[in-house]
Write an enzyme that holds these catalytic residues in place. Structure first.
Site, PDB file in Angstrom:
ATOM      1  N   GLU A   1      -1.534  10.816   3.570  1.00  0.00           N
ATOM      2  CA  GLU A   1      -2.687  10.467   2.807  1.00  0.00           C
ATOM      3  C   GLU A   1      -2.798  11.148   1.488  1.00  0.00           C
ATOM      4  O   GLU A   1      -3.153  12.421   1.582  1.00  0.00           O
ATOM      5  CB  GLU A   1      -3.753  10.411   3.614  1.00  0.00           C
ATOM      6  CG  GLU A   1      -3.825   9.286   4.878  1.00  0.00           C
ATOM      7  CD  GLU A   1      -4.329   7.951   4.170  1.00  0.00           C
ATOM      8  OE1 GLU A   1      -4.716   7.823   3.134  1.00  0.00           O
ATOM      9  OE2 GLU A   1      -3.836   7.036   4.669  1.00  0.00           O
TER      10      GLU A   1
ATOM     11  N   ASP B   1      -1.811  -0.764   5.817  1.00  0.00           N
ATOM     12  CA  ASP B   1      -2.393  -0.187   7.082  1.00  0.00           C
ATOM     13  C   ASP B   1      -3.829  -0.399   7.115  1.00  0.00           C
ATOM     14  O   ASP B   1      -4.450  -0.184   8.361  1.00  0.00           O
ATOM     15  CB  ASP B   1      -1.771   1.185   7.684  1.00  0.00           C
ATOM     16  CG  ASP B   1      -2.816   2.270   6.532  1.00  0.00           C
ATOM     17  OD1 ASP B   1      -3.371   2.990   7.094  1.00  0.00           O
ATOM     18  OD2 ASP B   1      -2.468   1.999   5.277  1.00  0.00           O
TER      19      ASP B   1
ATOM     20  N   SER C   1      -2.547   1.070  -4.837  1.00  0.00           N
ATOM     21  CA  SER C   1      -2.901   2.143  -4.017  1.00  0.00           C
ATOM     22  C   SER C   1      -4.325   2.686  -4.611  1.00  0.00           C
ATOM     23  O   SER C   1      -4.550   2.581  -6.009  1.00  0.00           O
ATOM     24  CB  SER C   1      -2.004   3.239  -3.969  1.00  0.00           C
ATOM     25  OG  SER C   1      -2.350   4.319  -3.537  1.00  0.00           O
ATOM     26  N   GLY C   2      -5.126   3.039  -3.714  1.00  0.00           N
ATOM     27  CA  GLY C   2      -6.354   3.684  -4.078  1.00  0.00           C
ATOM     28  C   GLY C   2      -6.045   5.090  -4.366  1.00  0.00           C
ATOM     29  O   GLY C   2      -6.765   6.138  -4.716  1.00  0.00           O
TER      30      GLY C   2
ATOM     31  N   ASP D   1       0.892  -1.155   0.117  1.00  0.00           N
ATOM     32  CA  ASP D   1      -0.090   0.063  -0.025  1.00  0.00           C
ATOM     33  C   ASP D   1       0.945   1.099  -0.006  1.00  0.00           C
ATOM     34  O   ASP D   1       2.216   1.295   0.314  1.00  0.00           O
ATOM     35  CB  ASP D   1      -0.850   0.039   1.302  1.00  0.00           C
ATOM     36  CG  ASP D   1      -1.556   1.143   1.520  1.00  0.00           C
ATOM     37  OD1 ASP D   1      -2.209   1.662   0.713  1.00  0.00           O
ATOM     38  OD2 ASP D   1      -1.543   1.779   2.571  1.00  0.00           O
TER      39      ASP D   1
ATOM     40  N   ASP E   1      -0.225   5.104   0.696  1.00  0.00           N
ATOM     41  CA  ASP E   1      -0.492   5.993   1.707  1.00  0.00           C
ATOM     42  C   ASP E   1      -0.526   5.504   3.243  1.00  0.00           C
ATOM     43  O   ASP E   1      -0.985   4.359   3.460  1.00  0.00           O
ATOM     44  CB  ASP E   1      -1.861   6.665   1.275  1.00  0.00           C
ATOM     45  CG  ASP E   1      -2.034   7.421   0.206  1.00  0.00           C
ATOM     46  OD1 ASP E   1      -0.827   7.925  -0.260  1.00  0.00           O
ATOM     47  OD2 ASP E   1      -2.976   7.737  -0.458  1.00  0.00           O
TER      48      ASP E   1
ATOM     49  N   LYS F   1      -8.164  -3.580  -4.425  1.00  0.00           N
ATOM     50  CA  LYS F   1      -6.768  -4.015  -4.190  1.00  0.00           C
ATOM     51  C   LYS F   1      -6.638  -5.766  -4.153  1.00  0.00           C
ATOM     52  O   LYS F   1      -5.738  -6.150  -4.587  1.00  0.00           O
ATOM     53  CB  LYS F   1      -6.241  -3.724  -2.848  1.00  0.00           C
ATOM     54  CG  LYS F   1      -6.035  -1.978  -2.696  1.00  0.00           C
ATOM     55  CD  LYS F   1      -5.433  -1.485  -1.537  1.00  0.00           C
ATOM     56  CE  LYS F   1      -5.150  -0.126  -1.342  1.00  0.00           C
ATOM     57  NZ  LYS F   1      -4.604   0.274  -0.192  1.00  0.00           N
TER      58      LYS F   1
ATOM     59  N   ARG G   1     -15.332  13.298  -3.142  1.00  0.00           N
ATOM     60  CA  ARG G   1     -14.165  14.109  -2.520  1.00  0.00           C
ATOM     61  C   ARG G   1     -13.461  14.841  -3.725  1.00  0.00           C
ATOM     62  O   ARG G   1     -13.193  16.094  -3.532  1.00  0.00           O
ATOM     63  CB  ARG G   1     -13.299  13.144  -1.886  1.00  0.00           C
ATOM     64  CG  ARG G   1     -13.998  12.688  -0.563  1.00  0.00           C
ATOM     65  CD  ARG G   1     -12.873  12.005   0.151  1.00  0.00           C
ATOM     66  NE  ARG G   1     -12.745  10.528  -0.211  1.00  0.00           N
ATOM     67  CZ  ARG G   1     -12.008   9.918   0.086  1.00  0.00           C
ATOM     68  NH1 ARG G   1     -11.031  10.034   0.815  1.00  0.00           N
ATOM     69  NH2 ARG G   1     -11.807   8.494  -0.593  1.00  0.00           N
TER      70      ARG G   1
END
EC number: 3.1.3.3
Length: 295
Positions: free
Chosen positions: A98, A248, A178-179, A89, A91, A227, A134
């Site tokens: 992040e 995480d 990663s997102g 991952d 972030d 993922k 967002r």
């Protein structure tokens, strides 16, 4: 990155006396910043990267009682030592920040994005819906993203460079899953020497004038469960016998499933999420734990 986990994020506190000696040196973190230009500059005009020290407020350890997976079993160690590929991952794992929150703050919408994220964490919201909502709050242009990359270079987690170097020296392939966005992850991959084809992440879309259009919905990481699908895709394509996922968040934990990762290692050096830590095969607070176990 774990934007929408329902797990409670808690500050890490001093562990029980029994474990304190294991983390005697975990009193402060020194993070190195690496100046790097925007995406176009990195691709066409490679520059020497100069480390710059950055300080952050150190986390303390938690009293959650994870003795069982802080010290890995022989079986877990054997799995780790036999991996042919490791997926990270980005972030709060490879990097201490992040990405979307940092970009939003740079664009003047940090508070609005943080408030939306906080509301989303209270319910069940698909990742793709949360991502679109967002981004719509600040609609970053290409020029703004490039300015961000120029002024806010990646802040790597302590020890990650050494770990990636060790893995590559042992002929273990390394991936970033990663997102977050490729535009922000490409510089990280450049620092770590990870090829672009080993990045699975979201991609911001821009118009001819650099205006924000949205994100590529065809990327597996743009959706819930992405993922896990990315890890399965990697394994199927490269025929790896053993793979590990390090992260995480809950979406990282999801990657440990049949056809995906055999081993999930929770890195809690930046964020400690109770449910994720409790279900990890191995819980670490420093990457040195992984480096030393490969010797």
């Amino acid at each position: 990155m774990e934007a929408l986990t329902t797990s409670r994020v808690v500050p890490v506190q001093v562990p029980c006396r029994k474990l304190s000696s294991l983390f005697a040196n975990f009193s402060c973190l020194e993070l190195r910043r690496y100046p790097c230009r925007g995406l176009v500059s990195i691709m066409n005009h490679p520059k020497l990267l100069r480390p710059v020290t950055a300080s952050v407020q150190p986390h303390e350890l938690s009293t959650l009682g994870h003795e069982g997976n802080i010290v890995p079993s022989k079986e877990i160690l054997d799995l780790w030592r036999s991996v042919e590929a490791v997926c990270f991952d980005v972030d709060s794992t490879v990097c201490v920040d992040e990405g979307i929150d940092e970009l939003a703050e740079f664009c003047g919408a940090g508070k609005a994005v943080a408030e939306w994220t906080a509301r989303a964490m209270g319910g069940s919201v698909p990742f793709e819906e949360a991502l679109a909502a967002r981004l719509s709050l600040f609609k970053p242009s290409l020029s703004k993203v490039e300015e961000y990359l120029d002024k806010r270079p990646p802040r790597l987690s302590p020890g990650i460079e050494e770990l990636v170097k060790k893995l590559r020296a042992n002929n273990i392939d390394v991936y970033l899953i990663s997102g977050g966005f490729r535009q922000m992850i490409n510089p990280v991959a450049s620092i770590l020497g990870i090829p672009r084809e080993n990045i699975f992440a979201n991609n911001l879309l821009f118009g001819n004038s650099g205006e924000f259009l949205g994100f590529d919905e065809n990327e597996p990481t743009s959706r819930s469960g992405g993922k896990a699908k990315a890890v399965q895709q990697i394994r199927k394509g490269r025929l790896y016998k053993t793979m590990a996922m390090i992260g995480d968040g809950a979406t990282d934990l999801e990657a440990r499933k049949p056809g995906g990762a055999d081993l999930f290692i929770c890195y809690a050096g930046v964020q400690l999420r109770e449910a994720v830590a409790a279900n990890a095969d191995w819980l670490i607070f420093k990457f040195e734990s992984l480096i030393n176990s490969l010797d």
